[in-house]
Design an enzyme around this catalytic site. Structure first.
Site, PDB file in Angstrom:
ATOM      1  N   GLY A 279       0.844  -1.234  -0.031  1.00 36.49           N
ATOM      2  CA  GLY A 279       0.008  -0.053   0.043  1.00 36.49           C
ATOM      3  C   GLY A 279       0.923   1.143   0.096  1.00 36.49           C
ATOM      4  N   PHE A 280       0.441   2.223   0.341  1.00 41.52           N
ATOM      5  CA  PHE A 280       1.204   3.532   0.480  1.00 41.52           C
ATOM      6  C   PHE A 280       2.492   3.508   1.124  1.00 41.52           C
ATOM      7  CE2 PHE A 280      -3.143   5.489  -0.721  1.00 41.52           C
ATOM      8  CZ  PHE A 280      -2.734   6.075  -1.936  1.00 41.52           C
ATOM      9  N   GLY A 281       2.050   3.030   2.532  1.00 41.58           N
ATOM     10  CA  GLY A 281       3.463   2.770   3.217  1.00 41.58           C
ATOM     11  C   GLY A 281       4.436   1.792   2.772  1.00 41.58           C
TER      12      GLY A 281
ATOM     13  N   VAL B 263       2.020 -12.567   4.773  1.00 41.08           N
ATOM     14  CA  VAL B 263       2.694 -12.982   6.238  1.00 41.08           C
ATOM     15  C   VAL B 263       1.906 -13.524   7.295  1.00 41.08           C
ATOM     16  CG1 VAL B 263       4.297 -12.078   7.619  1.00 41.08           C
ATOM     17  CG2 VAL B 263       4.600 -11.714   5.227  1.00 41.08           C
TER      18      VAL B 263
ATOM     19  N   GLU C 104     -19.124  10.017   0.244  1.00 41.13           N
ATOM     20  CA  GLU C 104     -18.884   9.756  -1.244  1.00 41.13           C
ATOM     21  C   GLU C 104     -19.595   8.726  -1.963  1.00 41.13           C
ATOM     22  OE1 GLU C 104     -14.004  11.185  -1.365  1.00 41.13           O
ATOM     23  OE2 GLU C 104     -14.649   9.025  -0.789  1.00 41.13           O
TER      24      GLU C 104
END
Length: 454
Positions: A17-19, A83, A178
């Site tokens: 993901g982003f991290g 994992v 949204e």
């Protein structure tokens, strides 16, 4: 001995993901060997999942392949798998993938496995009210939303037709607002004139939350403006309303008026997140504490207490009450990478992670959004333009940006939706998995997104 001395520092990153992705990219020039492990072969731009669910974008536009993103980074080995365990003494992770188990050794571990949907102890709600954390969720919701109008067109019983034309969204945060706004636009702008036996404009869109405001974290001013815009779109907003039951044909709620039942065939869950099971396993293995959401309580530098070689980033970490948004994941991933580079260079490490808040945004409808950036609070068309620029900036890959703009042009300037294909398999796969069993269910570590898709 010579082979050991020549071996480069091994960095294992769990989650793309982003991290995880930004940590890997920050280490592109570092003298390290990176193994990036993710449960899917793509990086998910989770903030735009609702546009996949409502037919604006295709899944490929918000989920570029990880290997394509990192194809010019020679020090990364991308591996598919979940994992399931971490041996902190041996510095080894155990991974399960369909049909194969394997292990990977590390010198430094960065864990950014994101978050999963939380039903607050009522996981059975998921059968009838899918969340919004994965491509599968978005495609299932797309099939349910567009399928609901098709089935409503077939029914002649008014009560049955009304149930099919009632859409309930649980959670009045950005995702819920949204979703509700886009379903309202579908019903009132995109679909009228396409059905012989129903008027889509008579659809009911109901937004529910137990709190007393929509977009509560945006402040009173923007919250009030968002609520007004939702009302103009025809969305029924039920605040201070708690969901106590969900089944195939409706939803049970406790409201200030008392107990009520809302008949609705299509329900969506956008309330609450929780850390994945891996967070608990890692915390137990390292002797770390977790918060109420299951996130690992980390040191100020994002490492686990007593384990400077293990970083938890994004939605996996509990630090300074930071929110589970993309920017926290991006910045904490970069911070972990910087700490690794400093350590390898023999420089002092342990610097506190300092989060720079770049603000929050949420769209309500076409040409209308709210944005809170420091002391700047804007709404309406200006807020929508800011939202557009920011999301184009963070969409990974030139191709994705171009196709997203084309589809936004079709949807926002015209009256079409480019991605309305929905199949029975998408709509009923969750039920089939429940009925027949998922052979890989025990292996799954949810790949949510620090604000998007690990």
């Amino acid at each position: 001995m010579a082979e050991s001395a020549a071996r480069r520092h091994r960095v294992v990153i769990v989650g793309a993901g982003f991290g995880g992705l930004f940590a890997a990219r920050s280490l592109r020039r570092a003298d390290v060997d990176i193994t990036l492990i993710n449960g899917t072969a793509y990086h998910l731009f989770q903030p735009l999942l609702y546009q996949v669910a409502t037919g604006i974008l295709s899944e490929g536009e918000i989920a570029p392949p990880i290997r394509e993103i990192l194809k010019r980074q020679d020090n990364v080995d991308v591996k598919l798998g979940w994992v399931t365990d971490v041996d902190v003494e041996a510095r080894r992770v155990s991974v399960e993938a369909p049909g194969i188990d394997y292990t990977v050794d590390y010198d430094t571990l960065i864990v950014g496995a994101g978050a999963s949907q939380s039903y607050f102890g009522n996981d059975q709600f998921a059968d009838h009210a899918p969340g919004m954390k994965s491509i599968d969720d978005a495609l299932e919701l797309r099939a349910r939303i567009f399928g609901a109008f098709e089935l409503a067109d077939l029914h002649t019983d008014p009560a049955e037709r009304e149930r099919w034309m009632t859409f309930v969204v649980v959670g009045a945060g950005p995702t819920g607002v949204e979703m509700a706004g886009q379903i309202a636009e579908l019903a009132h702008r995109n679909l009228p004139g396409q059905y012989r036996h129903i008027d889509p404009r008579k659809a009911r869109i109901i937004l529910i939350d137990a709190v007393d405001a929509v977009l509560k974290t945006f402040g009173d001013r923007l919250s009030t403006r968002a609520l007004r815009r939702l009302h103009l779109l025809g969305v029924e907003v039920e605040l201070e309303t708690k969901v106590v039951g969900v089944d195939a044909t409706g939803i049970e709620v406790e409201t200030p008026r008392g107990h009520e039942r809302i008949g609705a065939m299509t329900k969506m869950w956008a309330a609450g997140v929780a850390a994945p099971p891996l967070a608990r396993r890692l915390a137990e293995a390292a002797g770390a504490a977790t918060d109420r959401a299951g996130r690992i309580r980390v040191e100020p530098d994002c490492t686990l207490p007593g384990h400077p070689e293990i970083f938890a980033v994004g939605d996996m970490m509990a630090l300074d009450d930071l929110p589970g948004v993309a920017q926290v994941a991006i910045q904490s991933g970069r911070h972990a990478a910087d700490q690794i580079k400093r350590r390898l260079a023999g420089r002092e490490t342990g610097q506190r992670f300092t989060y720079f808040d770049k603000g929050s945004m949420a769209t309500i409808s076409r040409f209308s959004a709210v944005a809170s950036i420091g002391k700047v609070h804007v709404s309406g068309f200006l807020g929508w333009l800011m939202w557009l620029v920011v999301h184009l900036l963070y969409l990974v890959g030139f191709k994705n940006r171009v196709t997203a703009v084309l589809h936004w042009f079709v949807s926002f300037l015209g009256r079409g939706r480019s991605e309305r294909v929905a199949t029975f398999q998408q709509a009923y796969a969750r039920a089939a998995v429940r009925a027949y069993g998922d052979p890989f269910e025990r292996r799954r570590v949810p790949a949510g997104a620090d604000g998007g898709g690990e």
